[in-house]
Scaffold this motif. Structure first.
Motif, PDB file in Angstrom:
ATOM      1  N   LEU A  12       0.811  -1.214   0.000  1.00  0.00           N
ATOM      2  CA  LEU A  12       0.000   0.000   0.000  1.00  0.00           C
ATOM      3  C   LEU A  12       0.844   1.263   0.000  1.00  0.00           C
ATOM      4  N   TYR A  13       2.080   1.164   0.431  1.00  0.00           N
ATOM      5  CA  TYR A  13       2.885   2.356   0.662  1.00  0.00           C
ATOM      6  C   TYR A  13       3.603   2.825  -0.589  1.00  0.00           C
ATOM      7  N   GLU A  14       3.940   4.117  -0.594  1.00  0.00           N
ATOM      8  CA  GLU A  14       4.602   4.710  -1.750  1.00  0.00           C
ATOM      9  C   GLU A  14       5.987   4.120  -1.968  1.00  0.00           C
ATOM     10  N   SER A  15       6.644   3.736  -0.884  1.00  0.00           N
ATOM     11  CA  SER A  15       7.997   3.187  -0.981  1.00  0.00           C
ATOM     12  C   SER A  15       8.299   2.379   0.274  1.00  0.00           C
ATOM     13  N   LYS A  16       9.394   1.676   0.239  1.00  0.00           N
ATOM     14  CA  LYS A  16       9.829   0.915   1.402  1.00  0.00           C
ATOM     15  C   LYS A  16      10.129   1.852   2.577  1.00  0.00           C
ATOM     16  N   ALA A  17      10.670   3.043   2.241  1.00  0.00           N
ATOM     17  CA  ALA A  17      11.000   4.019   3.299  1.00  0.00           C
ATOM     18  C   ALA A  17       9.732   4.460   4.037  1.00  0.00           C
ATOM     19  N   GLU A  18       8.632   4.676   3.283  1.00  0.00           N
ATOM     20  CA  GLU A  18       7.368   5.075   3.916  1.00  0.00           C
ATOM     21  C   GLU A  18       6.836   3.947   4.792  1.00  0.00           C
ATOM     22  N   PHE A  19       6.942   2.718   4.318  1.00  0.00           N
ATOM     23  CA  PHE A  19       6.508   1.554   5.089  1.00  0.00           C
ATOM     24  C   PHE A  19       7.284   1.466   6.404  1.00  0.00           C
ATOM     25  N   GLU A  20       8.592   1.703   6.331  1.00  0.00           N
ATOM     26  CA  GLU A  20       9.413   1.633   7.536  1.00  0.00           C
ATOM     27  C   GLU A  20       9.099   2.780   8.496  1.00  0.00           C
ATOM     28  N   GLN A  21       8.744   3.951   7.955  1.00  0.00           N
ATOM     29  CA  GLN A  21       8.334   5.067   8.815  1.00  0.00           C
ATOM     30  C   GLN A  21       7.078   4.724   9.601  1.00  0.00           C
ATOM     31  N   MET A  22       6.125   4.069   8.928  1.00  0.00           N
ATOM     32  CA  MET A  22       4.891   3.683   9.616  1.00  0.00           C
ATOM     33  C   MET A  22       5.182   2.633  10.673  1.00  0.00           C
ATOM     34  N   ASP A  42       7.905   2.352  12.326  1.00  0.00           N
ATOM     35  CA  ASP A  42       8.544   3.068  13.433  1.00  0.00           C
ATOM     36  C   ASP A  42       7.507   3.805  14.275  1.00  0.00           C
ATOM     37  N   ALA A  43       6.493   4.398  13.604  1.00  0.00           N
ATOM     38  CA  ALA A  43       5.425   5.090  14.344  1.00  0.00           C
ATOM     39  C   ALA A  43       4.660   4.109  15.216  1.00  0.00           C
ATOM     40  N   ILE A  44       4.405   2.903  14.709  1.00  0.00           N
ATOM     41  CA  ILE A  44       3.704   1.885  15.496  1.00  0.00           C
ATOM     42  C   ILE A  44       4.518   1.509  16.721  1.00  0.00           C
ATOM     43  N   ARG A  45       5.828   1.361  16.540  1.00  0.00           N
ATOM     44  CA  ARG A  45       6.686   1.014  17.682  1.00  0.00           C
ATOM     45  C   ARG A  45       6.672   2.125  18.731  1.00  0.00           C
ATOM     46  N   ARG A  46       6.721   3.387  18.284  1.00  0.00           N
ATOM     47  CA  ARG A  46       6.753   4.513  19.225  1.00  0.00           C
ATOM     48  C   ARG A  46       5.449   4.629  20.010  1.00  0.00           C
ATOM     49  N   HIS A  47       4.347   4.267  19.387  1.00  0.00           N
ATOM     50  CA  HIS A  47       3.045   4.420  20.034  1.00  0.00           C
ATOM     51  C   HIS A  47       2.520   3.097  20.593  1.00  0.00           C
ATOM     52  N   TYR A  76      -1.179   9.087  12.197  1.00  0.00           N
ATOM     53  CA  TYR A  76       0.090   9.399  11.547  1.00  0.00           C
ATOM     54  C   TYR A  76      -0.167   9.563  10.047  1.00  0.00           C
ATOM     55  N   THR A  77       0.456  10.560   9.437  1.00  0.00           N
ATOM     56  CA  THR A  77       0.270  10.806   8.007  1.00  0.00           C
ATOM     57  C   THR A  77       1.478  10.297   7.232  1.00  0.00           C
ATOM     58  N   ILE A  78       1.222   9.491   6.216  1.00  0.00           N
ATOM     59  CA  ILE A  78       2.277   8.839   5.453  1.00  0.00           C
ATOM     60  C   ILE A  78       1.863   8.809   3.985  1.00  0.00           C
ATOM     61  N   GLU A  79       2.819   8.583   3.093  1.00  0.00           N
ATOM     62  CA  GLU A  79       2.521   8.549   1.659  1.00  0.00           C
ATOM     63  C   GLU A  79       2.104   7.138   1.227  1.00  0.00           C
ATOM     64  N   TYR A  80       0.954   7.044   0.529  1.00  0.00           N
ATOM     65  CA  TYR A  80       0.471   5.785  -0.027  1.00  0.00           C
ATOM     66  C   TYR A  80       0.418   5.891  -1.547  1.00  0.00           C
ATOM     67  N   ARG A  81       0.235   4.727  -2.215  1.00  0.00           N
ATOM     68  CA  ARG A  81       0.164   4.715  -3.674  1.00  0.00           C
ATOM     69  C   ARG A  81      -1.132   4.027  -4.113  1.00  0.00           C
TER      70      ARG A  81
END
Length: 291
Positions: A12-22, A24-29, A37-42
């Motif tokens: 679903l994500y725009e890139s692997k980097a966006e997937f990893e950001q999400m 990381d957000a899950i781990r933090r919360h 959290y706002t992230i780029e999807y495709r």
């Protein structure tokens, strides 16, 4: 939906980097009831869009987290409006300051050639222009705050108050600021909380008619709430303006508020999940309480 059923969520994500950001957000919360959290999807078409994702936890009968539910909202229109707002703000700010420099330069030239009576009028114009410049600069600060949406964190409020006090006194040596309360007190607030406190302390000094204005700060803490009480020597903030800032009165053309600095304070406190209270001292000064 059938096309992605059974696929990993990474598709679903725009890139692997966006997937990893999400991730990381899950781990933090982790452990929070929910988070956004706002992230780029495709999209299937290949179009990339900003998705405001509200994440909720799936739990088993024993309360253990077994998975997540994510609700994705396309916020492209909102992001575009924010971008346009930033551009308009930047253009107007640039033009305003350039034009004000021209106005102030010609005021100086006119003052050199004018007599005492005209000079007095020119000084009034100059003071008004300076006040207008400050107002517009505060407006830009508010616009930046609204569009950038700075996050929250946990801070030692006593340390922040002491740092702000030192900055304000250095900028306004005629003022005195006293601080009372616990030496250490933690609170969760917007990262711009020091800017709100700076505005309140500075107002207490620059608006005072005393030659040596004094502002008293008192911190208090309970199990759930930290309060910061700021008392100055006046003049008091008009009641109508206090009601507008606390939401008790709607803003209208006939009932307006011109204190841009206090608007910024109100926004920062609101984004800190806090509240702002106003009272008047027996001597006619202000008591502003941040909770």
């Amino acid at each position: 939906m059938d096309e992605i059923a059974g696929e990993p969520t990474s598709v679903l994500y725009e890139s692997k980097a966006e997937f990893e950001q999400m991730a990381d957000a899950i781990r933090r919360h982790f452990g929070d009831p929910s988070f956004t959290y706002t992230i780029e999807y495709r999209k299937k078409s290949g179009q990339v869009f900003p998705g405001e994702t509200s994440a909720y936890y799936l739990r088993d009968s024993e309360g253990e987290i077994t998975g997540f539910i994510g609700v994705i909202r396309d916020v492209s229109d909102r992001q575009q409006r924010l971008k346009q707002l930033k551009i308009i703000d930047r253009v107007l700010q640039h033009k305003f300051h350039n034009d004000m420099n021209v106005i102030e330069g010609h005021l100086d030239l006119a003052a050199d050639a004018a007599g005492p009576e005209v000079t007095s009028h020119l000084n009034t114009v100059r003071e008004t222009a300076t006040d207008l410049r400050r107002t517009v600069d505060k407006e830009r600060e508010i616009t930046k705050f609204l569009t950038d949406r700075p996050p929250k964190g946990t801070f030692d409020m006593r340390s922040i108050v002491e740092e702000v006090k030192d900055r304000v006194v250095a900028a306004h040596p005629r003022g005195q600021i006293t601080v009372e309360g616990p030496q250490t007190v933690s609170a969760r607030a917007n990262v711009k909380i020091s800017r709100a406190l700076e505005e309140l302390l500075e107002n207490g000094i620059i608006h005072s008619e005393s030659r040596s204005p004094t502002v008293a700060v008192r911190l208090q803490s309970t199990d759930d709430v930290v309060s910061i009480e700021i008392a100055d020597e006046g003049p008091p903030i008009p009641e109508d303006e206090r009601k507008i800032l606390t939401g008790k009165t709607e803003l209208s053309p006939l009932n307006h508020h011109s204190g841009m600095g206090l608007w910024l304070v109100q926004l920062i406190i609101n984004r800190s999940d806090g509240s702002l209270g106003f009272a008047v001292t027996e001597a006619g000064g202000n008591i502003v309480t941040v909770r």
